[in-house]
Design a protein around this motif. Structure first.
Motif, short mmCIF file in Angstrom:
data_model
loop_
_atom_site.label_atom_id
_atom_site.label_comp_id
_atom_site.label_asym_id
_atom_site.label_seq_id
_atom_site.Cartn_x
_atom_site.Cartn_y
_atom_site.Cartn_z
N SER A 155 -35.53 -0.45 5.62
CA SER A 155 -35.94 -0.58 4.22
C SER A 155 -35.24 0.41 3.31
O SER A 155 -35.17 0.21 2.10
CB SER A 155 -37.46 -0.41 4.12
N SER A 156 -34.74 1.52 3.88
CA SER A 156 -34.02 2.51 3.07
C SER A 156 -33.03 3.27 3.95
O SER A 156 -33.26 3.46 5.14
CB SER A 156 -34.99 3.49 2.41
N MET A 157 -31.93 3.69 3.33
CA MET A 157 -30.91 4.44 4.06
C MET A 157 -30.28 5.48 3.15
O MET A 157 -29.96 5.19 2.00
CB MET A 157 -29.83 3.50 4.60
N THR A 158 -30.14 6.68 3.66
CA THR A 158 -29.45 7.74 2.95
C THR A 158 -28.29 8.23 3.81
O THR A 158 -28.46 8.47 5.00
CB THR A 158 -30.40 8.93 2.67
N VAL A 159 -27.13 8.35 3.21
CA VAL A 159 -25.95 8.85 3.93
C VAL A 159 -25.56 10.19 3.33
O VAL A 159 -25.40 10.31 2.11
CB VAL A 159 -24.77 7.86 3.83
N THR A 160 -25.44 11.19 4.18
CA THR A 160 -24.93 12.49 3.72
C THR A 160 -23.47 12.63 4.14
O THR A 160 -23.04 12.07 5.15
CB THR A 160 -25.74 13.66 4.31
N PHE A 161 -22.71 13.37 3.33
CA PHE A 161 -21.28 13.49 3.54
C PHE A 161 -20.89 14.97 3.71
O PHE A 161 -21.55 15.86 3.20
CB PHE A 161 -20.52 12.93 2.33
N ARG A 162 -19.81 15.19 4.44
CA ARG A 162 -19.20 16.51 4.53
C ARG A 162 -17.82 16.46 3.87
O ARG A 162 -17.19 15.40 3.79
CB ARG A 162 -19.05 16.95 5.98
N ALA A 163 -17.37 17.60 3.40
CA ALA A 163 -16.05 17.66 2.77
C ALA A 163 -14.97 17.42 3.81
O ALA A 163 -15.03 17.93 4.93
CB ALA A 163 -15.85 19.01 2.10
N GLN A 211 -21.42 11.92 7.35
CA GLN A 211 -21.79 12.83 8.44
C GLN A 211 -23.07 12.40 9.14
O GLN A 211 -23.11 12.29 10.37
CB GLN A 211 -21.94 14.25 7.91
N THR A 212 -24.13 12.17 8.38
CA THR A 212 -25.40 11.74 8.97
C THR A 212 -26.01 10.62 8.15
O THR A 212 -25.73 10.47 6.96
CB THR A 212 -26.40 12.91 9.06
N ILE A 213 -26.86 9.85 8.82
CA ILE A 213 -27.58 8.74 8.19
C ILE A 213 -29.07 8.96 8.41
O ILE A 213 -29.50 9.27 9.53
CB ILE A 213 -27.17 7.39 8.81
N ILE A 214 -29.84 8.81 7.36
CA ILE A 214 -31.30 8.84 7.49
C ILE A 214 -31.79 7.42 7.22
O ILE A 214 -31.71 6.92 6.11
CB ILE A 214 -31.95 9.83 6.52
#
Length: 230
Positions: free
Chosen positions: A118-126, A97-100
Motif C-alpha cells: 500500500s505504500s513504499m519509501t525509497v531512500t538513496f545514498r550519494a 539504498q533501502t526500501i520501506i
C-alpha cells in the motif's frame, strides 16, 4: 589519436524490475563519436545499453548503472593511453539504498522483486563522482594523463549559477574543459552550448555553439592540439 567517450543515462535498480533513471538519450555522445571516427581517430564509446549508438564502426562497450560505467572507465584508463576523455554520460547523483514497504525495511538492488503493497519509501545514498577519478585511474595505471572534458546540464539556471557549477568542476581538477548546456534551450536540432575553461583563477566561456556538430568539431580541435603538444 585515441579518444574515450561516455554517453547515455545510468539506470539504478530499486529491484530487478524497477529502476531510477534520467532522460539522457546519448545522442550527443554518438554524434561526437561519429565525428571523431570520421576524422580518423580511434574511438571507444562507453554507452548506456539504451542509448543511441553511433553510425560508424566505433568500439562500443555497454553499461547499465553508474557502478558498471565506473568499472569500465577504470579498466580502459588503466590499460590504454587516451589523448582525451569526453565524459558526457548522465551519471546518477543518487543510488537507491533501502526500501520501506508497508513499514518493513528491505535493501534496494537488482537481486529480487519487491512485493506489492500500500505504500513504499525509497531512500538513496550519494553516488561517487566518476569524473573525479578519471585522471587518477590513468595515473595509477601508469598511463598518460588525458585531457578531460566534462558536461554540466542545468535547467533554467542563471549565467552566474552556470559559471559557479563549471568552476566547481574545474577547480577540483576533474576536468580541463566543461561543456555547459541547459535543458530548457535544447529543441530538436538546436543544442546550444558553451565550452568553459579555468584561466588565471577565472572561468571563461571559451567557445559557444548551437549544434552538436559544432561541439564535436571544437572538441576535435582541442584533442588534436593536445595530442600534438603531448
Amino acid at each position: 589519436m585515441n579518444i574515450l567517450i561516455t554517453g547515455g543515462g545510468c539506470r539504478e535498480a530499486i529491484d530487478n524490475v524497477r529502476c531510477v533513471t534520467n532522460t539522457s538519450t546519448g545522442r550527443t555522445s554518438a554524434a561526437i563519436a561519429d565525428y571523431f571516427f570520421a576524422q580518423g581517430a580511434h574511438v571507444t564509446l562507453l554507452a548506456a545499453a539504451s542509448a543511441i549508438k553511433p553510425k560508424t564502426a566505433c568500439t562500443i562497450r555497454p553499461f547499465v548503472s553508474g557502478a558498471d560505467l565506473g568499472n569500465l572507465l577504470q579498466q580502459e584508463l588503466s590499460t590504454s593511453d587516451y589523448d582525451m576523455v569526453i565524459h558526457a554520460a548522465a551519471v546518477s547523483d543518487f543510488v537507491p539504498q533501502t526500501i520501506i514497504l508497508d513499514g518493513v525495511e528491505v535493501p534496494a538492488g537488482p537481486e529480487g522483486k519487491i512485493p506489492s503493497g500500500s505504500s513504499m519509501t525509497v531512500t538513496f545514498r550519494a553516488a561517487p563522482k566518476l569524473a573525479d577519478s578519471i585522471k587518477v585511474w590513468a595515473k595509477t595505471g601508469g598511463r598518460k594523463e588525458p585531457v578531460v572534458v566534462c558536461f554540466k546540464l542545468t535547467s533554467g539556471a542563471s549565467q552566474e549559477k552556470v559559471q559557479s557549477a563549471c568552476r566547481a568542476i574545474l577547480e577540483r581538477g576533474a576536468a580541463d574543459y566543461v561543456v555547459a548546456n541547459d535543458i530548457l534551450t535544447i529543441r530538436g536540432e538546436s543544442h546550444p552550448f558553451d565550452v568553459h575553461i579555468l584561466k588565471e583563477g577565472q572561468v571563461h566561456a571559451l567557445r559557444h555553439g548551437e549544434r552538436e556538430e559544432e561541439l564535436a568539431h571544437i572538441l576535435f580541435e582541442l584533442a588534436r592540439n593536445a595530442a600534438t603538444t603531448s
